[in-house]
Structures are given as C-alpha cells and as structure tokens.
Design an enzyme around this catalytic site. Structure first.
Site, PDB file in Angstrom:
ATOM      1  N   ALA A   2       0.839  -1.183   0.000  1.00  0.00           N
ATOM      2  CA  ALA A   2       0.000   0.000   0.000  1.00  0.00           C
ATOM      3  C   ALA A   2       0.879   1.239   0.000  1.00  0.00           C
ATOM      4  O   ALA A   2       1.752   1.379   0.844  1.00  0.00           O
ATOM      5  CB  ALA A   2      -0.905  -0.009   1.221  1.00  0.00           C
ATOM      6  N   CYS A   3       0.666   2.114  -0.952  1.00  0.00           N
ATOM      7  CA  CYS A   3       1.513   3.286  -1.114  1.00  0.00           C
ATOM      8  C   CYS A   3       0.643   4.518  -1.311  1.00  0.00           C
ATOM      9  O   CYS A   3      -0.545   4.402  -1.598  1.00  0.00           O
ATOM     10  CB  CYS A   3       2.446   3.114  -2.306  1.00  0.00           C
ATOM     11  SG  CYS A   3       3.411   1.574  -2.274  1.00  0.00           S
TER      12      CYS A   3
END
Length: 458
Positions: A2-3
């Site tokens: 997750a970015c």
C-alpha cells in the site's frame, strides 16, 4: 502493498518545480531497501523479472538514473521504486491499484506480463520527457500485458503525468495541470477522459472499443470515467484508501469540507496556497495529525474507535519515501533533487540528493538481513522507529525538533551547493555534487545517531 502518491504541477509549487512523490510500503515491517545509481550503458541488455518470469529485451544507450530497490530482489523482485535520469525525467513506479472483477474477467491480468518490480528498470533509462515516458510504457503494456494494476507517475521540468493500468492491456494517462495537485491512494483516481484532448490525455489504442464492445460504461450522460469503468468502489476502499485523499486535500484545501469515506472526491484540485517540498513531506509523514482519526496524536486515548478506523499514511510497514523535484530556477545539470526518507516517515528526516551524480553514500547502498544501523541508513532509521514508537508521546517532540533541524540543514546545503556547483561543469560538476551529497548524508546520519543515543539513555 500500500503506497501513497502526490503529484504537484510547477505553478502549484512555491518554487516553480514539478514534484512527484510517493511512499513505498511493504506487506511486512521490514523489507530492506537501498538507494543506488545505475550507470549509463551503451550495450543491449535483458531485464529478467523474478516476480513474473518475463524477460524483456532493452534498447541500447540506457541513461544513468537512480533507484531505491529492494535488496532481496530474487525474493521480492527488484522494485526500483523511483528515480531521475540524466535527462531530468523523473518516474515513480509502484503504486498498487485494483481493477474490478468485470474488467479483469474480460481482459485478465497477465501472470507472466510486466510487474511492478520491472517498471522503473525497463522505462526510466530510455525516456527523454514525461510525455515520452507515458508513450513508451503504454506500448510495453499493450505488447506484454501487465501482471497487476498500477499507478505510475512521470515528470520533467514542465509536465507531470499520471498513468494507470486497469486490466491486462488497458491504460490511460492524464497530465496534471500546472496549477494543480493530485493525491493517489491505492485506488484508480483518473476520472473523465477527453479522447480528443491529446495534450492532456493518452490511452491504450484498444480501450474505447474494449469498453464499448463489453458494455462497461455506466454513465447516463455520455461521460467516460476511467475510475467508474475500471476501478473498485468496495466498502474497504472507504476505510483503507479514500481517507488518505481526504487528508491530503484537507491540508492543501482546508476550506473544503469532505467526508473521508467518500469515493467521489476529485482527482485533481487547485491548492489554496502554493505547495512546498515541506508540505509534501508533512503529508507523506502524516497519520491524520490533528484530527480525531489520528492513532498516535493529541486525540489518542487508547479506546476511541475512530483512531483505528482508517489506514494511516505513516505506519510500521513504511520502507522508503521519495520526493522527486525538478527545479526551474537553476541550471539543468543541478535541477534534479531526490529527497529520500527510509524507515517510519513520521520519525525519519528527508535527505536531499542531487541526481547529477555517479554514486550514492555507502550507507545508503547497504542493507542486508542483519540489522546494522552503524553501516546501513535503512537499518539506522528502522532502529529509530523501534525505539520511538513504544514511547511516542514521550519522544515525539524531541523527534520533531530533530526533523526540523535536519530540514533546515538540508535547505542550507542546497543553497550553498547550488552556488558552488553553478561554477562548475561536466565531470567536475558531477564529482562535486556526488561529494556534496555524501557530506549532507553524513551530517544527517550523525545527527540521527546522536538522537538514538539520547533517546536510549532516557
């Protein structure tokens, strides 16, 4: 993974720079990362993906660039993450997205296609503008297919582009207006596409026919929204993803009231005041600071369910954060700066690295399975994270003062280095900038070690 990605047009930036920036998170707390220079090469090469097994032949005459790859590339894949090449073209490449089941059923992801691990290495060394990057990657996606949905950012001294893949071979890209910014939080964010506006939109050659043939457009008014056609609007998105957009837009447009659970927040906004590098740093290091959703901040009581509602931007699984800045008020050869932050971004400082260099500091090149803060910048900042987090409220003011002092030092170093580097050229200038980076990193590394020592003795 997750970015979180931030894109800033040059007229929305206080210094007139283009900015693309992104946090890289992993599925676990520690996946060692390093920061290295990849030299220019004149011979043909082949990139082998340890994730999908694909071998991609590469052209001759690869440009020099930087990247922040995973150390264990044979296990995790290379994941070069982000960098700026010698033509001052920046790329950030591993924002994970998710297509909806309908489009993936009709154009499935390609298991041996292009994966996130390959994107930077097969594109950045061969492009000469942000627009060129979009076109180059688009052709590769249409040829090989993609093994996962992706969000990819490109920038040069004039333009910022965001590229999204929505299925095995379908993609679109939009240019961010010069006076605007965008937040991208692991969901498809590009909205209405104008297929006749080639200055601001690019797309796969098959995408319109694909959507029309399969009756995928839900619009009743003739609009063509990539987000609505290819994206997801799951309940989980409202808790894991959209609050990050909400918080970024709350920072940059504080007068606008929005629901953090909303899945209709706009992709692009004009900020109410110009955005600086420090503003981007604050957002990428944030955890809903100053709101009732902050799991660590002033509202923390340990019992409030709201503190655990949303996925934070800064969290244990942070690995590296990079801000890619292409400046327009200095000569081209000193225009590119890559700000690098390892560890838990709320505690670690951003360190500026000029990109016209032939090497990075040794401690940024080193990160093994052994925790070695003395020799590895990655492990140094991961050690700071382990030390601070259990005693957050006791240590945070000291940590914030440390970060502020590092930022002030970084700004002064850029000013002094610009002045000296402007008197040099060619190999002499590159050598000087490489040494200047080493001096900057050494100072901040030493200040970090002092902080760790002080906190340990308390």
């Amino acid at each position: 993974m997750a970015c979180t990605t931030v894109l800033v047009g040059k007229k929305a930036n206080i210094a007139g720079s283009t900015i693309i920036a992104r946090n890289c998170d992993a599925e676990v707390c520690n996946v060692p990362v390093k920061f290295v220079v990849v030299p220019a090469k004149s011979e043909k090469q082949t990139f082998h993906s340890y994730v999908t097994g694909l071998d991609i032949p590469l052209p001759e005459n690869a440009l020099r660039y930087q990247m922040a790859p995973f150390v264990d590339y044979k296990i995790h894949g290379q994941f070069g993450e982000c960098g700026i090449n010698s033509e001052n073209v920046a790329m950030s490449a591993t924002e994970s997205l998710y297509g909806n089941p309908q489009v993936l059923g009709l154009d499935p992801l390609v298991s041996n296609g292009i994966g996130e691990d390959a994107l930077l290495s097969i594109v950045l060394p061969f492009i000469h503008s942000a627009r060129d990057g979009v076109q180059y990657l688009g052709k590769l996606i249409e040829k090989y297919g993609t093994g996962e949905s992706n969000g990819i950012a490109f920038s040069d001294h004039d333009e910022v582009w965001y590229f999204e893949t929505g299925a095995g071979h379908q993609w679109v890209a939009q240019r961010i207006p010069e006076d605007s910014y965008a937040i991208c939080p692991n969901i498809m964010v590009i909205q209405d596409i104008d297929f006749d506006d080639h200055d601001n939109f690019m797309y796969a050659s098959t995408i319109r026919d694909f959507v029309k043939k399969n009756h995928l457009n839900p619009s009743t008014d003739g609009k063509w929204s990539f987000r609505d056609i290819f994206g997801t609007k799951a309940e989980a998105d409202s808790y894991y993803n959209t609050p990050r957009t909400w918080y970024g837009q709350k920072l940059f447009n504080p007068s606008i009231e929005q629901d953090p659970l909303s899945q209709e927040m706009p992709f692009i906004r004009k900020p109410e005041k110009k955005i600086g590098v420090e503003d981007v740093e604050f957002f990428l290091s944030s955890h809903y600071n100053g709101t009732e959703y902050d799991p660590m901040g002033s509202f923390a009581s340990g019992n409030d369910k709201k503190q655990k509602m949303f996925r934070s931007i800064a969290l244990d699984r942070n690995q590296s954060s990079c801000i890619l800045q292409i400046r327009n008020d200095v000569p081209k050869k000193i225009a590119g700066i890559q700000w690098v932050n390892f560890g838990f971004y709320a505690y670690s400082p951003y360190v500026p690295f000029y990109t016209n260099i032939d090497d990075t500091p040794l401690n940024y090149q080193t990160a093994s399975h052994m925790v070695a803060p003395e020799s590895s910048a990655y492990w140094l900042y991961k050690s700071l994270q382990v030390l601070v987090e259990p005693r957050y409220h006791q240590f945070i003011y000291q940590v914030e003062n440390f970060r502020d002092e590092c930022q002030s030092y970084a700004v002064s170093r850029i000013s002094a280095t610009d002045e000296k580097a402007g008197e040099l050229s060619g190999k002499e200038q590159t050598k000087y900038l490489t040494a200047a980076n080493a001096e900057t990193a050494a100072y901040i590394t030493n200040e970090t070690k002092k902080l760790i020592s002080d906190l340990t003795r308390q």
